[in-house]
Design a protein around this motif. Structure first.
Motif, short mmCIF file in Angstrom:
data_model
loop_
_atom_site.label_atom_id
_atom_site.label_comp_id
_atom_site.label_asym_id
_atom_site.label_seq_id
_atom_site.Cartn_x
_atom_site.Cartn_y
_atom_site.Cartn_z
N ARG A 18 -5.52 8.29 -17.40
CA ARG A 18 -5.78 6.91 -17.81
C ARG A 18 -4.46 6.21 -18.03
NH1 ARG A 18 -8.96 2.35 -17.58
NH2 ARG A 18 -7.92 0.89 -18.99
N ALA A 35 -1.43 7.06 -20.71
CA ALA A 35 -1.95 7.56 -21.99
C ALA A 35 -2.56 8.95 -21.86
CB ALA A 35 -2.99 6.60 -22.54
N GLY A 42 -3.14 11.22 -27.10
CA GLY A 42 -4.12 10.85 -26.08
C GLY A 42 -5.52 11.38 -26.33
N THR A 100 -8.05 10.39 -28.48
CA THR A 100 -9.12 9.40 -28.47
C THR A 100 -9.27 8.76 -27.10
OG1 THR A 100 -8.92 8.95 -30.85
CG2 THR A 100 -9.91 7.22 -29.49
N THR A 101 -8.16 8.58 -26.38
CA THR A 101 -8.24 8.08 -25.00
C THR A 101 -9.06 9.04 -24.15
OG1 THR A 101 -6.10 6.96 -25.17
CG2 THR A 101 -6.93 7.42 -22.96
N ASN A 142 -12.64 8.46 -24.98
CA ASN A 142 -13.10 7.19 -24.42
C ASN A 142 -13.34 7.31 -22.92
OD1 ASN A 142 -12.98 5.96 -26.93
ND2 ASN A 142 -10.97 5.05 -26.59
N GLY A 202 -0.19 12.83 -23.89
CA GLY A 202 -1.15 12.65 -22.80
C GLY A 202 -1.34 13.83 -21.90
#
Length: 259
Positions: free
Chosen positions: A13, A20, A43, A45-46, A49, A229
């Motif tokens: 992402r 990220a 990274g 929570t990314t 998501n 990340g």
């Protein structure tokens, strides 16, 4: 463990020039409790998501129960049987605890507008079964005595537990928990651990992002470690606790592993 339930492959992402999340791959077997850990900004929570469709991945794929759910939308991900909680409490504060749980059921109610919009075809709920299922979920999460209380009046720890109850109302096969222990005291953390073990024993698969390392080490079968990340390690709690790269990432001391 019986079968692979979640498969993340090459998940990346980008936000403009910022990467990220970079080429993240891991899998979760049905019945496992997996921890996703790393320093702030790693990274985590990314990743949640991107897995749940809140943000689309720049590249890579996410398969859940053999279905490609890459890019969401979140309603399709939930309909497939994958639910999540959030770092902060995300309830309707002026509605009762029972009403909040009911909102989690909306996609499952046969013939409901939300059910039709999400295209859900399995684990549907007849309207006459709603009160009994609300009671069952409140029983599992020990929220029965708060049934008619406004969600916003609950102590913080119980609001976090209510977030789990709302997610359970979607009847997921797998639950993603984003920092469920954040802001909890010692006794509340012990209570959370008991609840998560019970959910796993009842057949739910769990993936959690968490900074409470004692909880992670005590609860998880395997741990995936992210730094900036990228995945730097994956293994059992014992393997992770002895991994020099993990120790350096958390303590900034390369020689610590040899001390």
């Amino acid at each position: 463990m019986s079968s692979e339930l979640l498969a993340v492959r090459g998940l990346t992402r980008r936000f403009g020039g910022l990467i990220a999340l970079n080429n993240l791959s891991f899998s979760v077997q049905e019945g496992e409790i997996i921890g996703l850990i790393g320093p702030n900004g790693a990274g985590k929570t990314t990743a949640f998501n991107a897995i749940t469709g809140t943000v689309p991945p720049s590249s890579g794929t996410v398969h859940f129960n053999g279905i490609n759910i890459s890019g969401g939308p979140p309603s399709r991900v939930v309909a497939a049987g994958l639910a999540r909680t959030f770092q902060s409490t995300s309830t309707y504060p002026n509605e009762t605890v029972a009403e909040n749980v009911y909102r989690g059921m909306l996609s499952r109610i046969a013939g409901s507008a939300v059910g039709l919009l999400t295209g859900r075809r399995n684990r549907n709920l007849s309207p006459t079964s709603i009160p009994a299922e609300i009671d069952q979920i409140l029983g599992v999460t020990d929220l029965q005595s708060w049934r008619n209380a406004a969600a916003g009046s609950l102590p913080y720890g119980l609001q976090k537990k209510l977030g789990i109850a709302v997610a359970l109302a979607t009847q997921p096969r797998m639950l993603l928990l984003d920092e469920p222990a954040a802001g909890l005291n010692h006794e509340e953390c012990r209570d959370l651990t008991r609840l998560l073990r019970r959910l796993r024993d009842d057949g739910l698969t769990l993936l959690l992002v968490e900074h409470h390392m004692a909880l992670v080490m005590d609860l998880c079968h395997r741990i995936v470690v992210l730094v900036q990340g990228e995945k730097i390690a994956e293994g059992t709690p014992e393997q992770i606790s002895q991994d020099p790269a993990v120790i350096e990432a958390y303590l900034g001391a390369p020689d610590y592993a040899h001390a």
